[in-house]
Design a protein around this motif. Structure first.
Motif, PDB file in Angstrom:
ATOM      1  N   SER A  37      42.084  50.231  28.486  1.00  0.00           N
ATOM      2  CA  SER A  37      42.668  51.550  28.247  1.00  0.00           C
ATOM      3  C   SER A  37      42.625  52.349  29.551  1.00  0.00           C
ATOM      4  O   SER A  37      41.897  51.997  30.485  1.00  0.00           O
ATOM      5  CB  SER A  37      41.888  52.296  27.171  1.00  0.00           C
ATOM      6  N   ASP A  96      47.869  41.774  25.895  1.00  0.00           N
ATOM      7  CA  ASP A  96      47.071  42.970  25.599  1.00  0.00           C
ATOM      8  C   ASP A  96      45.576  42.700  25.691  1.00  0.00           C
ATOM      9  O   ASP A  96      44.785  43.611  25.938  1.00  0.00           O
ATOM     10  CB  ASP A  96      47.414  43.488  24.201  1.00  0.00           C
ATOM     11  N   GLU A 132      63.327  51.416  35.254  1.00  0.00           N
ATOM     12  CA  GLU A 132      62.352  52.239  34.531  1.00  0.00           C
ATOM     13  C   GLU A 132      62.162  53.617  35.136  1.00  0.00           C
ATOM     14  O   GLU A 132      61.985  54.603  34.418  1.00  0.00           O
ATOM     15  CB  GLU A 132      60.999  51.521  34.493  1.00  0.00           C
ATOM     16  N   GLN A 178      51.652  43.621  27.075  1.00  0.00           N
ATOM     17  CA  GLN A 178      52.977  43.256  26.578  1.00  0.00           C
ATOM     18  C   GLN A 178      53.503  44.217  25.511  1.00  0.00           C
ATOM     19  O   GLN A 178      54.708  44.461  25.430  1.00  0.00           O
ATOM     20  CB  GLN A 178      52.933  41.827  26.026  1.00  0.00           C
ATOM     21  N   SER A 179      52.614  44.783  24.736  1.00  0.00           N
ATOM     22  CA  SER A 179      53.058  45.708  23.692  1.00  0.00           C
ATOM     23  C   SER A 179      53.610  47.005  24.258  1.00  0.00           C
ATOM     24  O   SER A 179      54.261  47.777  23.544  1.00  0.00           O
ATOM     25  CB  SER A 179      51.909  46.017  22.731  1.00  0.00           C
ATOM     26  N   HIS A 180      53.358  47.266  25.544  1.00  0.00           N
ATOM     27  CA  HIS A 180      53.884  48.462  26.211  1.00  0.00           C
ATOM     28  C   HIS A 180      54.842  48.101  27.349  1.00  0.00           C
ATOM     29  O   HIS A 180      55.032  48.875  28.289  1.00  0.00           O
ATOM     30  CB  HIS A 180      52.741  49.323  26.746  1.00  0.00           C
ATOM     31  N   GLY A 181      55.445  46.915  27.245  1.00  0.00           N
ATOM     32  CA  GLY A 181      56.451  46.536  28.223  1.00  0.00           C
ATOM     33  C   GLY A 181      55.916  45.899  29.485  1.00  0.00           C
ATOM     34  O   GLY A 181      56.676  45.663  30.432  1.00  0.00           O
ATOM     35  N   GLY A 182      54.612  45.589  29.530  1.00  0.00           N
ATOM     36  CA  GLY A 182      54.030  44.958  30.705  1.00  0.00           C
ATOM     37  C   GLY A 182      54.041  43.438  30.579  1.00  0.00           C
ATOM     38  O   GLY A 182      54.375  42.884  29.528  1.00  0.00           O
ATOM     39  N   ASP A 204      46.519  48.584  32.505  1.00  0.00           N
ATOM     40  CA  ASP A 204      46.475  49.257  31.202  1.00  0.00           C
ATOM     41  C   ASP A 204      47.802  49.129  30.458  1.00  0.00           C
ATOM     42  O   ASP A 204      48.025  49.795  29.447  1.00  0.00           O
ATOM     43  CB  ASP A 204      46.109  50.734  31.358  1.00  0.00           C
ATOM     44  N   ARG A 205      48.671  48.258  30.947  1.00  0.00           N
ATOM     45  CA  ARG A 205      50.008  48.114  30.366  1.00  0.00           C
ATOM     46  C   ARG A 205      50.239  46.659  29.964  1.00  0.00           C
ATOM     47  O   ARG A 205      50.695  45.840  30.747  1.00  0.00           O
ATOM     48  CB  ARG A 205      51.054  48.564  31.383  1.00  0.00           C
ATOM     49  N   SER A 223      52.304  46.242  35.518  1.00  0.00           N
ATOM     50  CA  SER A 223      51.154  46.021  34.640  1.00  0.00           C
ATOM     51  C   SER A 223      50.279  47.269  34.524  1.00  0.00           C
ATOM     52  O   SER A 223      49.220  47.219  33.913  1.00  0.00           O
ATOM     53  CB  SER A 223      50.297  44.854  35.160  1.00  0.00           C
ATOM     54  N   SER A 257      50.342  51.714  34.003  1.00  0.00           N
ATOM     55  CA  SER A 257      51.109  52.904  33.665  1.00  0.00           C
ATOM     56  C   SER A 257      51.183  53.859  34.849  1.00  0.00           C
ATOM     57  O   SER A 257      50.350  53.818  35.771  1.00  0.00           O
ATOM     58  CB  SER A 257      50.461  53.623  32.481  1.00  0.00           C
TER      59      SER A 257
END
Length: 453
Positions: free
Chosen positions: A173, A168, A245, A160-164, A157-158, A208, A210
């Motif tokens: 989700s 996307d 992190e 590239q837009s959330h640092g994964g 659920d992570r 990858s 959350s």
């Protein structure tokens, strides 16, 4: 139906460390009825009698970690470490669909069966939008080939837009991942002894997924009474990212999120401190050791001997065929032995200990040590008969050493629940020609999609 194997050398991998120079195995209605030295006892009518002379009988091998869909993308990113390998391949995997996944899974399972695997844990975590139902495709492939499947419903659920790392387009989700996982459990998980399909919960990895998905997936698994599986401590890059992190190591992160325990097995577990080895051993957490894949990616050598001595269940895994193009399980017996000896010297892992890793160790990782992993009365009739009567093994007086150190023997017979899956080195449940044709088409279609994207 009663099947009798006689005349083989039998290595049961039992608690008594038994070995029978000229022994027998009797299977009745899919369950082992007798194992021992000499001819089989008269237990009633025999439907099939197999001459095992010149062969070694062992329990079926247990593959504790795989990504079957990757059979369609072998030979790529040949000089890459894990993170760069993933960055290269994720965009290609974005083109996966149900049909491609089934073709790749079927080919991968055929290869596994032909190299001694009777049980396969597959971790499928790529669910591109509009891809149909790739999880069902893996289950269908296992049903056709005839091996036991531990289908790990993975998730990410992570993006590239959330640092994964993944794009996307191939992540879900949080809610979709949890709902999809629960639906897979409800539809396919069979907890009964001897079941052919069980489902586990498997968020992919810390880079990858959350923290919320890690925690809620663990809660879901325990609420549903299924096992938990994820990647952990595979590379130093992962450790550096976790420290940056979360302010902790990957194993500490696993503990914080509920991912240590007897119902958990972790893929790789390479970069572990002495303290982390102790935590894993004391918690009963399993490790899926993937020696060839680890070497191919230059990830490192797992502390197998230390983990075993700490009390952790350790099994063998092939890992995805995109980082282990051979795709077979039998060869991992030798690879595990050699890597352990590179790390700890020639006494670090014996041939017999390697077979234990590939059988009982794997059964423990999957929580099935009472059903599979050894040849004992009451256990499932999952048996491999390895041919040792050719020139390739002539003169190796120790048959177990011949299996581990010599060329991988042909599988004379592979039985799953007493049913023939492989005979004389070839799959008997599906067409190898049709499997190859479907795979070539699927792989070409997947690469073409990536080029057109």
């Amino acid at each position: 139906m009663r099947t009798v194997i006689e005349g083989a050398t039998v290595f049961p991998v039992d608690r008594a460390n038994s070995e029978y120079g000229t022994g027998h195995v009797v299977i009745n209605h899919g369950v082992i009825e007798a194992v021992g030295e000499g001819s089989a006892p008269d237990l009633g009518p025999v439907d099939e009698r197999i001459d095992g002379r010149g062969c070694l009988a062992t329990p079926g091998l247990v593959n504790t970690h795989h990504h079957l869909y990757q059979w369609a993308t072998r030979g790529l990113a040949q000089q890459s470490d894990l993170f760069n390998w993933l960055v290269t391949l994720y965009p290609i995997w974005a083109g996966l669909d149900e049909e491609i996944t089934e073709a790749a899974a079927t080919a991968g399972l055929v290869r596994l069966a032909e190299t001694g695997a009777t049980t396969v844990a597959d971790h499928h975590y790529v669910f591109p939008q509009g891809a149909g139902d790739p999880f069902t495709a893996v289950v269908s492939a296992a049903h056709q080939v005839g091996v036991r499947l531990h289908a790990v419903r993975g998730s990410m659920d992570r993006g590239q837009s959330h640092g994964g790392l993944p794009p996307d387009s191939i992540v879900e989700s949080l809610d979709d991942a949890l709902h999809g996982t629960e639906a897979a459990i409800d539809r396919y998980h069979d907890p009964e002894p001897g079941s052919m399909v069980r489902v586990a919960v498997g968020p992919c990895s810390p880079f990858s997924v959350s923290q919320e998905l890690m925690k809620e997936a663990a809660d879901l698994a325990r609420r549903k009474g299924v096992r938990l599986h994820t990647h952990l401590a595979e590379t130093l890059d992962e450790e550096r990212q976790c420290m940056a992190e979360f302010g902790c190591t990957p194993v500490e992160y696993a503990g914080r999120t509920g991912w240590l325990g007897e119902d958990v097995w972790l893929a790789h577990g390479i970069h572990l401190s002495d303290e982390a080895v102790g935590w894993i051993g004391n918690s009963g957490t399993g490790i899926a050791h993937c020696p060839t894949s680890n070497a191919r990616l230059g990830a490192g050598i797992a502390r197998v001997r230390d983990l075993i001595e700490a009390g952790a269940p350790v099994g063998l895994g092939v890992d995805g065929a995109a980082s282990n193009e051979d795709g077979g399980l039998g060869g991992e017996l030798r690879a595990a032995t050699y890597l352990a000896r590179l790390r700890g010297g020639p006494e670090a892992l014996t041939a017999r200990a390697a077979v234990w890793l590939g059988t009982m160790g794997g059964a423990r990782c999957l929580g099935r040590q009472r059903e599979i992993g050894s040849l004992e009365p009451g256990k499932q009739g999952d048996v491999v008969l390895w041919r040792l009567d050719g020139y390739e093994h002539a003169g190796i007086v120790d048959p177990v050493a011949a299996l581990v150190f010599g060329p991988l023997p042909q599988v004379r017979l592979l039985l799953v629940g007493g049913k023939t899956v492989v005979e004389d080195g070839s799959i008997r449940t599906v067409s190898d020609v049709d499997t190859a044709t479907a795979l070539r088409r699927a792989s070409s279609r997947l690469i073409r999609r990536a080029e057109e994207a």
